[in-house]
Design a protein around this motif. Structure first.
Motif, short mmCIF file in Angstrom:
data_model
loop_
_atom_site.label_atom_id
_atom_site.label_comp_id
_atom_site.label_asym_id
_atom_site.label_seq_id
_atom_site.Cartn_x
_atom_site.Cartn_y
_atom_site.Cartn_z
N GLY A 20 2.76 -6.77 -6.90
CA GLY A 20 2.63 -5.62 -7.78
C GLY A 20 1.77 -4.53 -7.17
N PHE A 21 0.71 -4.93 -6.47
CA PHE A 21 -0.16 -3.95 -5.82
C PHE A 21 0.59 -3.18 -4.74
CE2 PHE A 21 -2.96 -2.91 -2.24
CZ PHE A 21 -3.88 -2.08 -2.86
N LEU A 22 1.39 -3.88 -3.95
CA LEU A 22 2.08 -3.24 -2.83
C LEU A 22 3.25 -2.35 -3.28
CD1 LEU A 22 2.22 -6.12 -0.20
CD2 LEU A 22 0.80 -4.07 -0.11
N GLU A 23 3.81 -2.62 -4.44
CA GLU A 23 5.04 -1.92 -4.83
C GLU A 23 4.97 -0.40 -4.70
OE1 GLU A 23 7.96 -3.25 -8.07
OE2 GLU A 23 6.94 -1.55 -8.99
N PRO A 24 3.94 0.29 -5.25
CA PRO A 24 3.92 1.75 -5.11
C PRO A 24 3.56 2.23 -3.70
CG PRO A 24 1.98 1.00 -6.31
CD PRO A 24 2.86 -0.20 -6.14
N LEU A 25 3.21 1.31 -2.80
CA LEU A 25 2.86 1.68 -1.43
C LEU A 25 4.00 1.44 -0.44
CD1 LEU A 25 -0.72 0.10 -1.27
CD2 LEU A 25 -0.21 2.55 -1.33
N LEU A 26 5.09 0.84 -0.90
CA LEU A 26 6.13 0.39 0.03
C LEU A 26 6.70 1.52 0.87
CD1 LEU A 26 8.00 -2.28 -2.14
CD2 LEU A 26 6.31 -2.65 -0.32
N GLY A 27 6.93 2.68 0.25
CA GLY A 27 7.47 3.82 1.01
C GLY A 27 6.54 4.28 2.11
N ILE A 28 5.24 4.19 1.84
CA ILE A 28 4.24 4.59 2.83
C ILE A 28 4.13 3.54 3.93
CG2 ILE A 28 1.78 5.13 3.16
CD1 ILE A 28 1.80 5.94 0.14
N LEU A 29 4.16 2.27 3.54
CA LEU A 29 4.00 1.19 4.52
C LEU A 29 5.21 1.04 5.43
CD1 LEU A 29 2.30 -1.50 2.25
CD2 LEU A 29 1.22 0.00 3.94
N ASP A 30 6.33 1.60 5.03
CA ASP A 30 7.52 1.57 5.89
C ASP A 30 7.35 2.46 7.13
OD1 ASP A 30 8.92 -0.25 4.39
OD2 ASP A 30 10.05 1.24 3.27
N LYS A 31 6.40 3.39 7.07
CA LYS A 31 6.17 4.31 8.19
C LYS A 31 5.23 3.67 9.22
CE LYS A 31 6.59 8.25 5.04
NZ LYS A 31 5.89 9.41 4.43
N GLN A 32 5.27 4.19 10.41
CA GLN A 32 4.39 3.72 11.48
C GLN A 32 3.06 4.48 11.42
OE1 GLN A 32 5.05 1.19 13.72
NE2 GLN A 32 6.90 0.85 12.51
N HIS A 33 1.96 3.77 11.67
CA HIS A 33 0.65 4.41 11.69
C HIS A 33 -0.13 3.95 12.91
CE1 HIS A 33 1.70 4.34 7.30
NE2 HIS A 33 1.28 5.58 7.40
N LEU A 34 -0.95 4.85 13.44
CA LEU A 34 -1.79 4.50 14.58
C LEU A 34 -2.87 3.50 14.17
CD1 LEU A 34 -2.30 8.06 16.11
CD2 LEU A 34 -0.73 6.29 16.89
N PHE A 35 -3.30 3.61 12.91
CA PHE A 35 -4.40 2.76 12.43
C PHE A 35 -4.35 2.74 10.91
CE2 PHE A 35 -8.98 2.27 11.26
CZ PHE A 35 -9.19 1.03 11.84
N ARG A 36 -4.64 1.59 10.34
CA ARG A 36 -4.69 1.46 8.88
C ARG A 36 -6.04 0.88 8.48
NH1 ARG A 36 1.34 -1.10 7.39
NH2 ARG A 36 2.53 0.79 7.92
N MET A 37 -6.72 1.56 7.59
CA MET A 37 -8.01 1.06 7.10
C MET A 37 -8.06 1.15 5.58
SD MET A 37 -11.97 2.05 8.02
CE MET A 37 -12.16 0.70 9.21
N ALA A 38 -8.60 0.12 4.95
CA ALA A 38 -8.76 0.10 3.50
C ALA A 38 -10.21 -0.21 3.16
CB ALA A 38 -7.84 -0.93 2.86
N ARG A 39 -10.77 0.59 2.28
CA ARG A 39 -12.08 0.34 1.71
C ARG A 39 -11.86 -0.22 0.31
NH1 ARG A 39 -11.72 4.32 5.18
NH2 ARG A 39 -13.47 4.83 6.57
N ILE A 40 -12.27 -1.45 0.10
CA ILE A 40 -11.98 -2.17 -1.15
C ILE A 40 -13.28 -2.47 -1.87
CG2 ILE A 40 -10.89 -4.21 -2.16
CD1 ILE A 40 -9.33 -4.51 0.50
N ILE A 41 -13.30 -2.18 -3.16
CA ILE A 41 -14.49 -2.43 -3.97
C ILE A 41 -14.18 -3.57 -4.93
CG2 ILE A 41 -16.04 -1.46 -5.72
CD1 ILE A 41 -15.28 1.31 -4.31
N GLY A 42 -14.93 -4.67 -4.81
CA GLY A 42 -14.72 -5.83 -5.68
C GLY A 42 -14.34 -7.06 -4.87
N ASN A 43 -14.66 -8.24 -5.42
CA ASN A 43 -14.29 -9.48 -4.72
C ASN A 43 -13.87 -10.58 -5.70
OD1 ASN A 43 -16.76 -10.03 -5.84
ND2 ASN A 43 -17.72 -10.80 -3.97
N GLY A 44 -13.26 -10.18 -6.82
CA GLY A 44 -12.75 -11.14 -7.79
C GLY A 44 -11.34 -11.58 -7.47
N GLY A 45 -10.64 -12.13 -8.49
CA GLY A 45 -9.29 -12.65 -8.28
C GLY A 45 -8.31 -11.60 -7.82
N ALA A 46 -8.36 -10.40 -8.42
CA ALA A 46 -7.44 -9.33 -8.01
C ALA A 46 -7.75 -8.88 -6.59
CB ALA A 46 -7.53 -8.16 -8.98
N ALA A 47 -9.03 -8.80 -6.26
CA ALA A 47 -9.41 -8.40 -4.90
C ALA A 47 -8.89 -9.38 -3.87
CB ALA A 47 -10.93 -8.27 -4.80
#
Length: 289
Positions: free
Chosen positions: A112-139
């Protein structure tokens, strides 16, 4: 026996549960499809969870449940099996009954988290970085999903040791980082390099900013140019975090997108049919009211 038990049904459980929008989503799809089924919400605590699972197991009309805080890990020893996704993530947000009666745990948060990102993730990137806040079950689900898609992670939490252990478990390879929650609340003068061709994601995977919880404090000097900001909180639908992100010039994704995406996977597990996704816009309008 209540009326809900007279037809196949599923429900969402957790504590608290009154804020859940899952009954609206599943109820909308059930009505659209004309199914003889129902979906509700039930408050279940850590203490009452074993009794709930035992009772539900004996009810043939109970098709399963979605699970929210704080039960995503506590439910695991009460089940017969976990599918590979839940095993990899180490948290369960959906329980469903197989034909032989076995109760299986899965995790639809990652999909479910990835679904709205699929169009973006289909593209090539030089680098991918994610800053994530939280460390529970969803995280946990989000970390697993982003590592699978080639992201370098910075995981911020109140308990840095727990965050470090989470990364060691789910992302042992690669150069990932942890930070205290307060790190992103304070301004930085870090000079971001050229982000052309890079994908930067900022994710609130915590309950901060949800109704009844403290706000998420985030200084936008930590957001690289062109960042996409994703808040998994769904109540309110438009959080202060997302409003501030928009003002900072960032593209935003609401938690409602993730909620509908993960619900669609669970719906098919519960009722054996795919939900009518051609009416997503109408459903999202309903969820925003």
């Amino acid at each position: 026996m209540s009326d809900v038990d007279e037809v196949p049904y599923a429900e969402v459980i957790g504590d608290p549960i009154s804020q859940s929008k899952s009954p609206v989503i599943h109820g909308f799809w059930i009505e659209r499809l004309g199914l003889k089924a129902s979906y509700g919400a039930r408050r279940v605590t850590n203490e009452t969870l074993p009794e709930y699972i035992a009772t539900s197991r004996g009810n043939a009309n109970w098709q399963g449940c979605n699970i929210t805080m704080p039960l995503k890990e506590a439910v695991i020893p009460l089940l017969d099996d976990l599918d590979p996704v839940a095993k990899a993530i180490g948290a369960v947000n959906t329980v469903y009954r197989e034909a032989d009666g076995k109760l299986v745990g899965t995790n639809t948060d990652a999909g479910g988290f990835l679904e709205p990102l699929l169009g973006i993730l289909d593209k090539q990137h030089l680098f991918r970085m994610a800053r994530i806040i939280g460390n529970g079950g969803a995280a946990r689900a989000i970390v697993a999903a982003l590592v699978e898609n080639g992201f370098t992670l910075v995981l911020a939490a109140r308990n840095v040791g727990k965050a470090r252990n989470l990364l060691a478990e789910l992302a042992p390879d690669g150069e990932h980082y942890t930070a205290p929650l307060a790190h992103f609340a304070e301004a930085t003068d870090f000079p971001f390099d050229d982000r052309k061709g890079c994908l930067d994601l900022i994710v609130n995977a915590s309950p901060l900013g949800m109704k009844g919880n403290p706000p998420l404090l985030f200084d936008w000097s930590h957001a690289p140019p062109g960042s996409i900001v994703y808040d998994i909180v769904t109540s309110p639908a438009e959080t202060q975090f997302l409003e501030a992100a928009s003002k900072a010039g960032c593209q935003t994704i609401s938690g409602l997108a993730m909620l509908v995406g993960q619900a669609a996977i669970a719906f098919e597990k519960f009722f054996g049919v795919q939900p009518p996704r051609d009416c997503d816009e109408q459903l999202l309008d309903l969820l925003r009211t």
